[in-house]
Design an enzyme around this catalytic site. Structure first.
Site, PDB file in Angstrom:
ATOM      1  N   CYS A 224      -7.792  -7.947  -8.506  1.00 15.74           N
ATOM      2  CA  CYS A 224      -7.193  -8.037  -7.171  1.00 15.74           C
ATOM      3  C   CYS A 224      -8.051  -7.413  -6.089  1.00 15.74           C
ATOM      4  O   CYS A 224      -7.677  -7.427  -4.920  1.00 15.74           O
ATOM      5  CB  CYS A 224      -5.812  -7.409  -7.190  1.00 15.74           C
ATOM      6  SG  CYS A 224      -4.796  -8.042  -8.532  1.00 15.74           S
ATOM      7  N   HIS A 364      -2.357  -2.329   0.332  1.00 21.06           N
ATOM      8  CA  HIS A 364      -2.242  -3.221  -0.826  1.00 21.06           C
ATOM      9  C   HIS A 364      -0.793  -3.329  -1.255  1.00 21.06           C
ATOM     10  O   HIS A 364      -0.319  -4.397  -1.576  1.00 21.06           O
ATOM     11  CB  HIS A 364      -3.094  -2.666  -1.955  1.00 21.06           C
ATOM     12  CG  HIS A 364      -3.268  -3.602  -3.116  1.00 21.06           C
ATOM     13  ND1 HIS A 364      -3.762  -4.879  -2.995  1.00 21.06           N
ATOM     14  CD2 HIS A 364      -3.029  -3.429  -4.435  1.00 21.06           C
ATOM     15  CE1 HIS A 364      -3.812  -5.449  -4.187  1.00 21.06           C
ATOM     16  NE2 HIS A 364      -3.374  -4.592  -5.070  1.00 21.06           N
ATOM     17  N   HIS A 400       2.007 -10.875  -4.535  1.00 16.44           N
ATOM     18  CA  HIS A 400       0.648 -10.410  -4.851  1.00 16.44           C
ATOM     19  C   HIS A 400      -0.189 -11.612  -5.271  1.00 16.44           C
ATOM     20  O   HIS A 400       0.009 -12.170  -6.359  1.00 16.44           O
ATOM     21  CB  HIS A 400       0.720  -9.385  -5.984  1.00 16.44           C
ATOM     22  CG  HIS A 400      -0.562  -8.660  -6.225  1.00 16.44           C
ATOM     23  ND1 HIS A 400      -1.760  -9.040  -5.656  1.00 16.44           N
ATOM     24  CD2 HIS A 400      -0.845  -7.569  -6.976  1.00 16.44           C
ATOM     25  CE1 HIS A 400      -2.710  -8.220  -6.054  1.00 16.44           C
ATOM     26  NE2 HIS A 400      -2.184  -7.313  -6.851  1.00 16.44           N
TER      27      HIS A 400
END
Length: 515
Positions: A224, A364, A400
C-alpha cells in the site's frame, strides 16, 4: 493479525533508529543522495512567521504537477470525485461482482459501471485485467488534464518522458483465472496473456507502448506504499535529468474471490456486513478492520522548465520525499511509530520544509486497531503542537485501495490545496481519546486561504504547510491543518506518507505552486 504471528514471523525488537552513514564509492554521488540533515529551529505552530529550510530553486530540478487522472468508486472525473468526498458520501456497498455470501466480509468499495470507451480499443479491453484497464484510463485522463491529450502529445520529446505506475497485487483476475484453468482443464487452456497481464510491470509498459513514451519505465510494488514510492522515484528521475516528464501513480483491482479471501485470512477486514457504509471508521474506538477498495490514481509530473516551456497548466508542486523500512514485522507497524516518524522528518528535510510549517495531513487511516494509533504516535513525534492540526481520512469513504491508495489520496490532497476545502472523515462516532487532532469529523471544513499577489487565485502570502500521510500495513492516513486563531491559512504544502506490508515507509511532499 493473529494469523500472521507465527513464531517464525515474530517482530524484531524495537530499537532506536540511527542516522545512516553514507558510504558512496561512485562518481557524482552527491547528485543522487539527499542533502545533509538540517536542524530546524524550535518555533511554535502558531508563530506568524516560520523560517523554512531552503527549497529547490533550479527550474530543471523543481518538479510540478500538471495533470491528474483517476478511476474510482466515484467515477473517472477528478472534480466529481472530490465533490463526492466533500459531500461525505460513502462509496462502500455489498459486493455483487461475484457471490460473496459465504465470506465473513461481503462488502467493499467496488467500482461499478466502469467504461474505457475512447481510451482502450474494444479487442484489448476484453482481454485486459481491470488493473491494467484502470491504469490506462487514469493515465490518459491525466494527460488530458495536462493539455497533452490526443495529438498534443507529439509536442513533447517522447524519449524524455516515462511511466512509473505501480501496483501491489498486479493482474490478480488474470492470474486467478489462469490457475483455475490449469487445475480444471489443463495447461492448454491457459491464455497466452496469462504471464504478461499478471506481472506488475505491465501497467507502466502498456501505457508507454500505447503512447510511445520511451523514457524510464518500470513498476514498483511495495504493497500500500506503492503509489508514493512511484512519485518519489519519478521525481528523482526528473531531478537527475533522466526525464523531463513522468506519468506516475498506482493502480489496483483486487476485489475478486481470491483477493477478498486472502485479506479475510489475514484477519484484516471489517465484518460490519449489516452496515457497510459505516464500516470504515478510522480513529473510532469501534473500528474493526479496513474495507477493500480499488481504482487508480495518476499524476503527470514535469520539470518546471519543461512545463513552462510548453505553457502547461501547473496545478501544484512536488517538493521532495523519503523512503525507509521499519525492519520490524511483516504486517504490523512499530507501535512507537519510529520508522514512520523518521521517514516524515527526512522527507521534510528533502522538501526544504520545517515541521512548524505543516498545517494539513491527509492520513493513511485504514481503520485498523493497531495501525491508526501507530500513525498517531509517529505524527506526534514530529509535530509537537497538535492543537491546530486537522487530519482527515479519505479511506473512510472509498476504502483502502491498496497499491492505488496513495495515488487517489494524493489527488485528494492536491484538491485540498487548490480548493481550500478539506473533505470530512466520516463515521466518527466514538473517537479515540489519544487522537488529539481535529479529524474534520463527518462534515467538510473550509481551509482559510490568504490570496496573495500571484497568478494563481488559491495562493496566499502567508505560507503554511499541509502534509499528506499515507501509511500501509493496515495502518492509517490523516490530514492535519494548523489554523492561526480565526484566520484562514494557506494550504501551501502537503506531505504524503505511505506504509506497506513488509514495513515499507514512504513520504512525499506537495505544495501550492509559486513561480
Amino acid at each position: 493479525m493473529e494469523a500472521l504471528q507465527a513464531s517464525s514471523l515474530r517482530a524484531s525488537p524495537l530499537k532506536p533508529l540511527q542516522k545512516p552513514k553514507l558510504n558512496i564509492h561512485f562518481p557524482n554521488a552527491s547528485r543522487l543522495v539527499p542533502r545533509p540533515t538540517k536542524k530546524f529551529s524550535s518555533i511554535t505552530a502558531s508563530s506568524p512567521t516560520v523560517s523554512a529550510p531552503k527549497r529547490e530553486k533550479d527550474p530543471k530540478k523543481r518538479v510540478v504537477i500538471t495533470g491528474m487522472g483517476l478511476v474510482s468508486v466515484f467515477g473517472n472525473d477528478v472534480d466529481a470525485y472530490y465533490d463526492k468526498l466533500l459531500a461525505g458520501e460513502s462509496g462502500i456497498g455489498l459486493i455483487d461482482r461475484f457471490d460473496a455470501s459465504k465470506f465473513p466480509t461481503r462488502f467493499a468499495g467496488q467500482i461499478r459501471g466502469f467504461s474505457s470507451q475512447g481510451y482502450i480499443d474494444g479487442k484489448n479491453d476484453r482481454r485486459l485485467d481491470d488493473c491494467l484497464r484502470y491504469c490506462i484510463v487514469a493515465g490518459k485522463k491525466a494527460l488530458e488534464d495536462a493539455d497533452l491529450g490526443g495529438d498534443k502529445l507529439s509536442k513533447i520529446d517522447k524519449e524524455r518522458a516515462g511511466v512509473l505506475v505501480g501496483t501491489g497485487m498486479g493482474g490478480l483476475t488474470v492470474f486467478s483465472d489462469g490457475v483455475q484453468n490449469l487445475i480444471e482443464k489443463g495447461y492448454r487452456k491457459i491464455t497466452p496473456f496469462f504471464i504478461p497481464y499478471a506481472i506488475t510491470n505491465m501497467s507502466s509498459a502498456l501505457l508507454a507502448i500505447d503512447l510511445g513514451l520511451m523514457g524510464p519505465n518500470y513498476s514498483i510494488s511495495t504493497a500500500c506504499a506503492t503509489s508514493n514510492y512511484c512519485f518519489y522515484a519519478a521525481a528523482n528521475h526528473i531531478r537527475r535529468g533522466e526525464a523531463e516528464m513522468m506519468i506516475a501513480g498506482g493502480t489496483e483491482a483486487a476485489i475478486i474471490p481470491i483477493g477478498l479471501g486472502g485479506f479475510v485470512a489475514c484477519r484484516a477486514l471489517s465484518q460490519r456486513n449489516d452496515d457497510p457504509q459505516t464500516a470504515s471508521r478510522p480513529w473510532d474506538k469501534d473500528r474493526d478492520g479496513f474495507v477493500m477498495g480499488e481504482g487508480a490514481g495518476v499524476l503527470v509530473m514535469e520539470s518546471l522548465e519543461h512545463a513552462m516551456k510548453r505553457g502547461a497548466p501547473i496545478i501544484a508542486e512536488y517538493l521532495g520525499g523519503a523512503v525507509n523500512c521499519d525492519a520490524y514485522h511483516m504486517t504490523d507497524p512499530r507501535s512507537d511509530g519510529l520508522g514512520v516518524s523518521s521517514c516524515i522528518e527526512r522527507s521534510l528535510e528533502d522538501a526544504g520544509v520545517s515541521p512548524e510549517e505543516v498545517n494539513y495531513i491527509n492520513a493513511h487511516a485504514t481503520s485498523t486497531l493497531a495501525g491508526d494509533l501507530a500513525e498517531i504516535n509517529a505524527i506526534k513525534k514530529v509535530f509537537k503542537n497538535t492543537s491546530g492540526i486537522k487530519i482527515n481520512a479519505t479511506k473512510s469513504m472509498i476504502g483502502h485501495c491498496l497499491g492505488a491508495a496513495g495515488g487517489l489520496e494524493a489527488i485528494a490532497t492536491v484538491k485540498a490545496i487548490t480548493t481550500g476545502w478539506l473533505h470530512p472523515s466520516i463515521n466518527q462516532f466514538n473517537p479515540e481519546p489519544s487522537v488529539e487532532f481535529d479529524t474534520v469529523a463527518n462534515k467538510k471544513q473550509q481551509h482559510e486561504v490568504n490570496v496573495g499577489k500571484t497568478p494563481y487565485p488559491f495562493l496566499g502570502s502567508t505560507p503554511s504547510l499541509s502534509i499528506y500521510l499515507h501509511f500501509d500495513r493496515s495502518g492509517s492516513s490523516r490530514t492535519c491543518v494548523f489554523c492561526n486563531s480565526n484566520r484562514l491559512v494557506l494550504v501551501d504544502s502537503a506531505i504524503s506518507n505511505s506504509f506497506g506490508f513488509g514495513g515499507h515507509n514512504s513520504v512525499v511532499a506537495f505544495s501550492a505552486f509559486k513561480p
